[in-house]
Design a protein around this motif. Sequence first.
Motif, PDB file in Angstrom:
ATOM      1  N   TRP A   1       5.235 -11.543   9.983  1.00 53.44           N
ATOM      2  CA  TRP A   1       5.866 -10.314   9.559  1.00 53.44           C
ATOM      3  C   TRP A   1       5.415  -9.949   8.144  1.00 53.44           C
TER       4      TRP A   1
ATOM      5  N   VAL B   1      10.188  -1.617   4.616  1.00 55.69           N
ATOM      6  CA  VAL B   1       9.387  -2.661   3.993  1.00 55.69           C
ATOM      7  C   VAL B   1       9.618  -2.615   2.479  1.00 55.69           C
ATOM      8  N   PRO B   2      10.118  -3.705   1.894  1.00 53.40           N
ATOM      9  CA  PRO B   2      10.332  -3.726   0.447  1.00 53.40           C
ATOM     10  C   PRO B   2       8.998  -3.917  -0.274  1.00 53.40           C
TER      11      PRO B   2
ATOM     12  N   ALA C   1      -0.058  -5.305   5.239  1.00 56.99           N
ATOM     13  CA  ALA C   1      -0.967  -4.296   5.813  1.00 56.99           C
ATOM     14  C   ALA C   1      -0.346  -2.909   5.721  1.00 56.99           C
ATOM     15  N   ALA C   2       0.955  -2.831   5.957  1.00 52.44           N
ATOM     16  CA  ALA C   2       1.638  -1.538   5.891  1.00 52.44           C
ATOM     17  C   ALA C   2       1.589  -0.987   4.461  1.00 52.44           C
TER      18      ALA C   2
ATOM     19  N   ARG D   1      -0.614  -1.711   2.208  1.00 53.05           N
ATOM     20  CA  ARG D   1      -2.000  -1.371   1.910  1.00 53.05           C
ATOM     21  C   ARG D   1      -2.361   0.010   2.464  1.00 53.05           C
ATOM     22  N   GLN D   2      -1.894   0.289   3.682  1.00 50.49           N
ATOM     23  CA  GLN D   2      -2.346   1.514   4.348  1.00 50.49           C
ATOM     24  C   GLN D   2      -1.551   2.739   3.963  1.00 50.49           C
ATOM     25  N   ASP D   3      -0.258   2.592   3.803  1.00 48.54           N
ATOM     26  CA  ASP D   3       0.578   3.758   3.513  1.00 48.54           C
ATOM     27  C   ASP D   3       1.883   3.243   2.917  1.00 48.54           C
TER      28      ASP D   3
ATOM     29  N   TYR E   1       2.080  -8.250   8.276  1.00 51.56           N
ATOM     30  CA  TYR E   1       2.188  -6.859   8.735  1.00 51.56           C
ATOM     31  C   TYR E   1       2.717  -5.998   7.595  1.00 51.56           C
ATOM     32  N   GLY E   2       3.658  -6.566   6.853  1.00 50.08           N
ATOM     33  CA  GLY E   2       4.203  -5.847   5.701  1.00 50.08           C
ATOM     34  C   GLY E   2       3.118  -5.564   4.669  1.00 50.08           C
TER      35      GLY E   2
ATOM     36  N   LEU F   1       4.178   4.549   1.108  1.00 47.17           N
ATOM     37  CA  LEU F   1       5.382   5.370   1.250  1.00 47.17           C
ATOM     38  C   LEU F   1       5.983   5.212   2.654  1.00 47.17           C
ATOM     39  N   ALA F   2       5.115   5.276   3.662  1.00 49.31           N
ATOM     40  CA  ALA F   2       5.605   5.101   5.033  1.00 49.31           C
ATOM     41  C   ALA F   2       6.185   3.707   5.201  1.00 49.31           C
ATOM     42  N   ALA F   3       5.545   2.721   4.590  1.00 48.77           N
ATOM     43  CA  ALA F   3       6.027   1.345   4.704  1.00 48.77           C
ATOM     44  C   ALA F   3       7.435   1.228   4.140  1.00 48.77           C
ATOM     45  N   ARG F   4       7.635   1.792   2.955  1.00 48.12           N
ATOM     46  CA  ARG F   4       8.954   1.693   2.322  1.00 48.12           C
ATOM     47  C   ARG F   4       9.993   2.425   3.167  1.00 48.12           C
TER      48      ARG F   4
ATOM     49  N   ILE G   1      10.158   2.726   6.358  1.00 43.44           N
ATOM     50  CA  ILE G   1      10.632   2.032   7.552  1.00 43.44           C
ATOM     51  C   ILE G   1      11.213   0.664   7.213  1.00 43.44           C
TER      52      ILE G   1
END
Lengths: 232, 295
Positions: B155, B175-176, B161-162, B164-166, B158-159, B168-171, B173
């Motif tokens: 996990w 992701v801290p 990677a999230a 790294r890629q975006d 994946y966090g 704002l989108a990660a936060r 959904i």
Amino acid sequence: MLRVEGLVVRYGAIEALKGCDLSVGAGAAVCLLGANGAGKTTLVRALAGWERPVAGTIELQGRDVTRLPPWERQRAGLGVVPEGGRVFGDLTVEENLRVSGRDADTRIGLELFPVLTERRTQRAGTLSGGERQMLSLARALAGRPRLLVIDEVSFGLMPRAVESIFGVLARLRDEGMSMLVIEQEEARALGLCARAYVLSQGAVQLEGPSGELAGSEALRAAYLGGAGSAAG
Amino acid sequence: MSQYVLSVIASGGVWAILTLSLNLITGYAGQVSLGQAAFFAIGAYAAAMLSTRTGFGFVPAVLAAMPITGVAAAALGLLALRVKDDFLVFATIGVNFIVVAILQYTDAFGGAQGIVAIPLPAIGPVTLQIGAYAGLVVALALLAGFASRWVERSWLGYGFAAVRQDELAARTIGVPAAQLKVVAFALAGLLAGLAGALYAYFLGNVFPQNFAFVISIQVMAMLVLGGLGTVPGAIVGAAVLTALPEILRPLADYRYTIFGLVLVITVSFLPGGIMGHGGLGDRALGRLRPRRAAT
């Protein structure tokens, strides 16, 4: 479920939201309509925690989340499907669903969208536009939200994909999911949601039951009238 | 194998661990660091000082150097939260120079004379000669590779990677992102500390200039050449760029020119690196094995 009061968001000198009031009851589906530049996107950004409002409050399930960072709002029960989906292209469908946390529930979304099960091990970057939106919705659901905020989910999609996504939204609504749906396609949004708000010039110009608003003069006026009322 | 070949293998293993460390921050979490040599230095000096001044044995010194570097890296990670992208690059470069300067001008760290006469590595009563040492370093490099892979598929990975890629989108959904960046720095610090400690025992003496800014560039070249964000890439990149200057011995004086060239050419013509997606290794292996989904 969601209560927004007197929300003001400024970009430099421009006031994009000028005291916006809005609420979504538990289990209610509410849509937010408005022309381009009305402030819909700004409201979503403020709800998601991407913009810091200069005034006003955002309450989620009775809790003031106005100052919380985005990820804590998610923990507090907010599920956002951002404009364009914003899925993680380098991750697989399954990984996208698991990223929201160790306790992410990947099944909900996969059940709702069988096509995602087929594409489970495929990179999200290889999905079609419609599939990405489905994944984005499934990803939000994996966090077990109490309220979904869905921003322009139909934008740029084939009619068939829009059909399928709205079908799922209707099912979620029937199961009692609270949702705030931001849409350009007003007929579709009014068909899905019982209540509607019309935003213009950064404030709510009109609100009411969708049945009364659909096709009404008042709706037209609120869309167009923003410019007129700004003068007055 | 000759002593010479064994020492090239040992140093290759050290570089592989350091490259894996950079891969955690830059490859996984997308936070570009050009100051990895600073963490390398902290690990090396920690082990060197513990062994020469407090009489720590090889194993305890290495094990202590790892968390020391991890904490230092996490602290830098906290500072790095305030800056992004280009500014993070500048900040990490700055940290590299600051650490080297502190080592250079502080008597406690031996100043320009460095720390000398680090005892030979020994496990219990057994002194590790170069052959055994090379074996140990390579084994630890592989272990670091497996550990990285485990993180990548968790996990946490994946966090990363999230983020790294975006981000704002990660936060959005859940992701801290800020916490994950600090975790990435801390984990990278553990590995850099390991690499540094092994390097100190390998060299026997450490000097500030062993950890100059060019070392950070070298590690970045290794990672980019091998394939940013991939474990095989980090290891292959480190192996190739360790071996290349040895094979082209007459060009050894130009090693940093080679590293620079490798960086420019790779980024221009093979952005995924040798082992990255669409890279040479990926394509070659792709013909041999059935295409597994998105790893």
